[in-house]
Design a protein around this motif. Structure first.
Motif, PDB file in Angstrom:
ATOM      1  N   THR A   1       5.599 -13.749  -4.751  1.00 52.24           N
ATOM      2  CA  THR A   1       4.327 -13.959  -4.064  1.00 52.24           C
ATOM      3  C   THR A   1       4.178 -12.951  -2.926  1.00 52.24           C
ATOM      4  O   THR A   1       3.116 -12.359  -2.739  1.00 52.24           O
ATOM      5  CB  THR A   1       4.240 -15.402  -3.524  1.00 52.24           C
ATOM      6  N   VAL A   2       5.265 -12.735  -2.193  1.00 50.17           N
ATOM      7  CA  VAL A   2       5.257 -11.737  -1.117  1.00 50.17           C
ATOM      8  C   VAL A   2       5.028 -10.348  -1.712  1.00 50.17           C
ATOM      9  O   VAL A   2       4.247  -9.554  -1.172  1.00 50.17           O
ATOM     10  CB  VAL A   2       6.571 -11.784  -0.307  1.00 50.17           C
ATOM     11  N   ALA A   3       5.679 -10.053  -2.825  1.00 49.97           N
ATOM     12  CA  ALA A   3       5.515  -8.747  -3.466  1.00 49.97           C
ATOM     13  C   ALA A   3       4.052  -8.510  -3.866  1.00 49.97           C
ATOM     14  O   ALA A   3       3.534  -7.398  -3.702  1.00 49.97           O
ATOM     15  CB  ALA A   3       6.422  -8.628  -4.682  1.00 49.97           C
ATOM     16  N   ARG A   4       3.379  -9.537  -4.371  1.00 48.17           N
ATOM     17  CA  ARG A   4       1.960  -9.398  -4.725  1.00 48.17           C
ATOM     18  C   ARG A   4       1.126  -9.107  -3.479  1.00 48.17           C
ATOM     19  O   ARG A   4       0.213  -8.275  -3.523  1.00 48.17           O
ATOM     20  CB  ARG A   4       1.450 -10.654  -5.422  1.00 48.17           C
ATOM     21  N   ALA A   5       1.435  -9.773  -2.369  1.00 44.10           N
ATOM     22  CA  ALA A   5       0.706  -9.532  -1.119  1.00 44.10           C
ATOM     23  C   ALA A   5       0.932  -8.099  -0.639  1.00 44.10           C
ATOM     24  O   ALA A   5      -0.016  -7.407  -0.246  1.00 44.10           O
ATOM     25  CB  ALA A   5       1.152 -10.529  -0.052  1.00 44.10           C
ATOM     26  N   VAL A   6       2.173  -7.638  -0.690  1.00 40.89           N
ATOM     27  CA  VAL A   6       2.487  -6.275  -0.249  1.00 40.89           C
ATOM     28  C   VAL A   6       1.843  -5.251  -1.186  1.00 40.89           C
ATOM     29  O   VAL A   6       1.334  -4.223  -0.724  1.00 40.89           O
ATOM     30  CB  VAL A   6       4.009  -6.073  -0.125  1.00 40.89           C
ATOM     31  N   ASP A   7       1.814  -5.534  -2.483  1.00 37.03           N
ATOM     32  CA  ASP A   7       1.138  -4.635  -3.425  1.00 37.03           C
ATOM     33  C   ASP A   7      -0.341  -4.486  -3.065  1.00 37.03           C
ATOM     34  O   ASP A   7      -0.902  -3.387  -3.151  1.00 37.03           O
ATOM     35  CB  ASP A   7       1.270  -5.143  -4.863  1.00 37.03           C
ATOM     36  N   ALA A   8      -0.964  -5.581  -2.654  1.00 32.96           N
ATOM     37  CA  ALA A   8      -2.372  -5.524  -2.241  1.00 32.96           C
ATOM     38  C   ALA A   8      -2.528  -4.668  -0.986  1.00 32.96           C
ATOM     39  O   ALA A   8      -3.478  -3.885  -0.877  1.00 32.96           O
ATOM     40  CB  ALA A   8      -2.908  -6.933  -2.002  1.00 32.96           C
TER      41      ALA A   8
ATOM     42  N   GLY B   1      -3.996   0.865   1.258  1.00 32.71           N
ATOM     43  CA  GLY B   1      -3.536   1.967   2.093  1.00 32.71           C
ATOM     44  C   GLY B   1      -2.981   1.563   3.450  1.00 32.71           C
ATOM     45  O   GLY B   1      -2.793   2.407   4.312  1.00 32.71           O
ATOM     46  N   LEU B   2      -2.704   0.258   3.620  1.00 29.02           N
ATOM     47  CA  LEU B   2      -2.182  -0.208   4.916  1.00 29.02           C
ATOM     48  C   LEU B   2      -0.682  -0.012   5.043  1.00 29.02           C
ATOM     49  O   LEU B   2      -0.166   0.126   6.157  1.00 29.02           O
ATOM     50  CB  LEU B   2      -2.525  -1.682   5.133  1.00 29.02           C
ATOM     51  N   VAL B   3       0.015  -0.027   3.911  1.00 31.11           N
ATOM     52  CA  VAL B   3       1.470   0.171   3.924  1.00 31.11           C
ATOM     53  C   VAL B   3       1.838   1.123   2.793  1.00 31.11           C
ATOM     54  O   VAL B   3       1.070   1.306   1.843  1.00 31.11           O
ATOM     55  CB  VAL B   3       2.259  -1.162   3.776  1.00 31.11           C
ATOM     56  N   VAL B   4       3.016   1.730   2.932  1.00 28.68           N
ATOM     57  CA  VAL B   4       3.531   2.617   1.889  1.00 28.68           C
ATOM     58  C   VAL B   4       4.977   2.236   1.601  1.00 28.68           C
ATOM     59  O   VAL B   4       5.715   1.846   2.506  1.00 28.68           O
ATOM     60  CB  VAL B   4       3.446   4.104   2.293  1.00 28.68           C
TER      61      VAL B   4
ATOM     62  N   GLY C   1      12.322   1.009   2.086  1.00 28.57           N
ATOM     63  CA  GLY C   1      11.545  -0.168   2.428  1.00 28.57           C
ATOM     64  C   GLY C   1      10.051   0.104   2.423  1.00 28.57           C
ATOM     65  O   GLY C   1       9.580   1.118   1.927  1.00 28.57           O
ATOM     66  N   ILE C   2       9.335  -0.830   3.016  1.00 32.35           N
ATOM     67  CA  ILE C   2       7.878  -0.757   3.111  1.00 32.35           C
ATOM     68  C   ILE C   2       7.543  -0.477   4.576  1.00 32.35           C
ATOM     69  O   ILE C   2       8.028  -1.164   5.492  1.00 32.35           O
ATOM     70  CB  ILE C   2       7.224  -2.082   2.676  1.00 32.35           C
ATOM     71  N   TYR C   3       6.688   0.523   4.793  1.00 33.11           N
ATOM     72  CA  TYR C   3       6.325   0.941   6.144  1.00 33.11           C
ATOM     73  C   TYR C   3       4.827   0.854   6.356  1.00 33.11           C
ATOM     74  O   TYR C   3       4.048   1.076   5.427  1.00 33.11           O
ATOM     75  CB  TYR C   3       6.771   2.384   6.389  1.00 33.11           C
ATOM     76  N   VAL C   4       4.437   0.564   7.590  1.00 30.06           N
ATOM     77  CA  VAL C   4       3.016   0.569   7.943  1.00 30.06           C
ATOM     78  C   VAL C   4       2.553   2.025   7.890  1.00 30.06           C
ATOM     79  O   VAL C   4       3.222   2.914   8.432  1.00 30.06           O
ATOM     80  CB  VAL C   4       2.790  -0.038   9.349  1.00 30.06           C
ATOM     81  N   ALA C   5       1.425   2.256   7.226  1.00 32.61           N
ATOM     82  CA  ALA C   5       0.908   3.614   7.051  1.00 32.61           C
ATOM     83  C   ALA C   5       0.606   4.240   8.405  1.00 32.61           C
ATOM     84  O   ALA C   5       0.172   3.562   9.341  1.00 32.61           O
ATOM     85  CB  ALA C   5      -0.339   3.589   6.174  1.00 32.61           C
ATOM     86  N   GLU C   6       0.828   5.536   8.458  1.00 31.90           N
ATOM     87  CA  GLU C   6       0.574   6.305   9.693  1.00 31.90           C
ATOM     88  C   GLU C   6      -0.886   6.486   9.908  1.00 31.90           C
ATOM     89  O   GLU C   6      -1.756   6.743   9.558  1.00 31.90           O
ATOM     90  CB  GLU C   6       1.280   7.660   9.638  1.00 31.90           C
TER      91      GLU C   6
ATOM     92  N   GLY D   1      -0.842  -5.064  16.165  1.00 36.86           N
ATOM     93  CA  GLY D   1       0.226  -4.232  16.697  1.00 36.86           C
ATOM     94  C   GLY D   1       1.607  -4.832  16.605  1.00 36.86           C
ATOM     95  O   GLY D   1       2.571  -4.266  17.113  1.00 36.86           O
ATOM     96  N   GLU D   2       1.720  -5.978  15.952  1.00 34.78           N
ATOM     97  CA  GLU D   2       3.042  -6.583  15.779  1.00 34.78           C
ATOM     98  C   GLU D   2       3.928  -5.668  14.924  1.00 34.78           C
ATOM     99  O   GLU D   2       5.131  -5.595  15.136  1.00 34.78           O
ATOM    100  CB  GLU D   2       2.901  -7.963  15.134  1.00 34.78           C
ATOM    101  N   PHE D   3       3.291  -4.986  13.982  1.00 30.68           N
ATOM    102  CA  PHE D   3       3.965  -3.979  13.163  1.00 30.68           C
ATOM    103  C   PHE D   3       3.211  -2.669  13.384  1.00 30.68           C
ATOM    104  O   PHE D   3       2.257  -2.366  12.676  1.00 30.68           O
ATOM    105  CB  PHE D   3       3.945  -4.355  11.677  1.00 30.68           C
ATOM    106  N   PRO D   4       3.613  -1.879  14.380  1.00 27.96           N
ATOM    107  CA  PRO D   4       2.904  -0.620  14.661  1.00 27.96           C
ATOM    108  C   PRO D   4       3.030   0.380  13.520  1.00 27.96           C
ATOM    109  O   PRO D   4       3.915   0.279  12.671  1.00 27.96           O
ATOM    110  CB  PRO D   4       3.608  -0.094  15.915  1.00 27.96           C
ATOM    111  N   ARG D   5       2.158   1.363  13.522  1.00 20.25           N
ATOM    112  CA  ARG D   5       2.185   2.419  12.510  1.00 20.25           C
ATOM    113  C   ARG D   5       3.569   3.045  12.435  1.00 20.25           C
ATOM    114  O   ARG D   5       4.198   3.309  13.449  1.00 20.25           O
ATOM    115  CB  ARG D   5       1.163   3.490  12.832  1.00 20.25           C
ATOM    116  N   GLY D   6       4.017   3.257  11.204  1.00 25.12           N
ATOM    117  CA  GLY D   6       5.299   3.904  10.976  1.00 25.12           C
ATOM    118  C   GLY D   6       6.507   2.990  11.022  1.00 25.12           C
ATOM    119  O   GLY D   6       7.613   3.414  10.731  1.00 25.12           O
ATOM    120  N   THR D   7       6.306   1.714  11.367  1.00 23.48           N
ATOM    121  CA  THR D   7       7.446   0.801  11.419  1.00 23.48           C
ATOM    122  C   THR D   7       7.672   0.139  10.071  1.00 23.48           C
ATOM    123  O   THR D   7       6.757  -0.029   9.273  1.00 23.48           O
ATOM    124  CB  THR D   7       7.282  -0.289  12.495  1.00 23.48           C
TER     125      THR D   7
END
Length: 74
Positions: A48-55, A60-63, A69-74, A24-30
């Motif tokens: 390296t961060v970009a590769r992690a975010v791509d994964a 389906g955890l982030v969009v 920017g990049i958001y936590v999936a709803e 919950g440090e990064f809640p959905r939609g943040t």
């Protein structure tokens, strides 16, 4: 003396961000911090961060929202 960050692999960053999202440090939609901010936090290259975010995106955890920017999936 300043603490020197230890570089992390893309997999370690992916695992840590997954844990932080689940906790919950990064809640959905943040919005996640920028790649540059995450790279600084993890002591890793921006790519390296970009590769992690791509994964995380592929799981389906982030969009990504172009221009926003990049958001936590709803």
């Amino acid at each position: 003396m300043a603490r020197v960050p230890i570089p992390h692999t893309a997999r370690e960053i992916e695992d840590d961000l997954t844990r932080r999202i689940a906790a919950g440090e990064f809640p959905r939609g943040t919005r996640l911090p920028t790649y540059d901010r995450l790279a600084e936090e993890y002591g890793s290259a921006r790519r390296t961060v970009a590769r992690a975010v791509d994964a995380l995106k592929s799981r389906g955890l982030v969009v990504g929202v172009p221009g926003s920017g990049i958001y936590v999936a709803e």
